[in-house]
Write an enzyme that holds these catalytic residues in place. Sequence first.
Site, mmCIF file in Angstrom:
data_model
loop_
_atom_site.group_PDB
_atom_site.id
_atom_site.type_symbol
_atom_site.label_atom_id
_atom_site.label_comp_id
_atom_site.label_asym_id
_atom_site.label_seq_id
_atom_site.Cartn_x
_atom_site.Cartn_y
_atom_site.Cartn_z
ATOM 1 N N LYS A 170 17.055 49.832 52.027
ATOM 2 C CA LYS A 170 16.437 49.356 50.790
ATOM 3 C C LYS A 170 17.103 48.079 50.271
ATOM 4 O O LYS A 170 16.433 47.204 49.717
ATOM 5 C CB LYS A 170 16.494 50.452 49.721
ATOM 6 C CG LYS A 170 15.535 51.598 49.963
ATOM 7 C CD LYS A 170 15.723 52.671 48.901
ATOM 8 C CE LYS A 170 14.760 53.818 48.948
ATOM 9 N NZ LYS A 170 14.420 54.397 50.184
ATOM 10 N N ASN A 171 18.415 47.975 50.432
ATOM 11 C CA ASN A 171 19.134 46.787 49.958
ATOM 12 C C ASN A 171 18.724 45.538 50.745
ATOM 13 O O ASN A 171 18.516 44.472 50.171
ATOM 14 C CB ASN A 171 20.649 46.997 50.051
ATOM 15 C CG ASN A 171 21.135 48.047 49.086
ATOM 16 O OD1 ASN A 171 20.857 47.979 47.900
ATOM 17 N ND2 ASN A 171 21.854 49.036 49.592
ATOM 18 N N LYS A 172 18.610 45.673 52.056
ATOM 19 C CA LYS A 172 18.188 44.544 52.885
ATOM 20 C C LYS A 172 16.754 44.130 52.536
ATOM 21 O O LYS A 172 16.454 42.949 52.414
ATOM 22 C CB LYS A 172 18.241 44.897 54.376
ATOM 23 C CG LYS A 172 19.591 44.749 55.008
ATOM 24 C CD LYS A 172 19.476 44.934 56.514
ATOM 25 C CE LYS A 172 20.842 44.949 57.166
ATOM 26 N NZ LYS A 172 20.744 45.068 58.628
ATOM 27 N N GLU A 225 16.865 52.587 68.169
ATOM 28 C CA GLU A 225 18.245 52.562 68.655
ATOM 29 C C GLU A 225 18.677 51.136 68.967
ATOM 30 O O GLU A 225 17.991 50.398 69.667
ATOM 31 C CB GLU A 225 18.378 53.434 69.908
ATOM 32 C CG GLU A 225 19.813 53.740 70.238
ATOM 33 C CD GLU A 225 19.943 54.719 71.397
ATOM 34 O OE1 GLU A 225 21.057 54.839 71.920
ATOM 35 O OE2 GLU A 225 18.933 55.351 71.775
ATOM 36 N N ASP A 259 19.865 41.847 62.196
ATOM 37 C CA ASP A 259 21.068 42.573 62.559
ATOM 38 C C ASP A 259 22.204 41.715 62.050
ATOM 39 O O ASP A 259 22.237 40.498 62.265
ATOM 40 C CB ASP A 259 21.198 42.826 64.064
ATOM 41 C CG ASP A 259 22.247 43.902 64.333
ATOM 42 O OD1 ASP A 259 22.270 44.910 63.594
ATOM 43 O OD2 ASP A 259 23.057 43.736 65.255
ATOM 44 N N HIS A 309 25.003 34.947 54.255
ATOM 45 C CA HIS A 309 24.602 34.804 55.654
ATOM 46 C C HIS A 309 23.126 35.146 55.838
ATOM 47 O O HIS A 309 22.391 34.449 56.515
ATOM 48 C CB HIS A 309 25.482 35.687 56.534
ATOM 49 C CG HIS A 309 25.526 37.133 56.106
ATOM 50 N ND1 HIS A 309 25.872 37.531 54.825
ATOM 51 C CD2 HIS A 309 25.264 38.281 56.778
ATOM 52 C CE1 HIS A 309 25.824 38.846 54.736
ATOM 53 N NE2 HIS A 309 25.454 39.331 55.907
#
Length: 191
Positions: A10-12, A39, A68, A175
């Site tokens: 949720k934060n991303k 995965e 990622d 970032h």
Amino acid sequence: MEVIVASHNKNKIKEFKSILGNEYNIKSLEDLNDFEDIEETGNTFSENALIKALSIAKKYNKVAIADDSGLEVYSLDNRPGVYSARYSGKGDHENNLKILSELKNNKNRNGRFISVIALCYPNGEYQLFEGIWEGRISEEIKGENGFGYDVIFIPEGFEKTVAELEPDVKDKYSHRSKALKLLKDYFAKKQ
């Protein structure tokens, strides 16, 4: 344009929506009631981002993006790296405690946050966007804002951890925001 974010975090997702703005119809996996874990078997941030985005783009036949990201601490041979989210085998707090323990009495506390965002189309075409935020690891956990390693990471040019900064400051310099701005520029050129 509808874009699926290949994430349950949720934060991303909140960061993605905040930085990309209202011109994109951002859907998360939760919005699609897709709770299947993808995965991460890659050895790099790029490989893991691609695995996630490509899987979702093909599954839904739509444009998908995946991030990622993680922390690399130079004196720890760039650990935790791609294992950032699962470094301690437990949660965020334990991950932070493990880093602080490993850096005890270590003068070199420099490191960086890295984010790689993969943009994938259903036909398999893709683009990668990378953002880096240099800084150092604090001596202790500080702050209430943010998530993950934000409570121990002091960005270059600041004296506070990311978790002590206002969210709009993080959205401007992080970032992930750097990578998302590159993605946004790419979309703007394609239109």
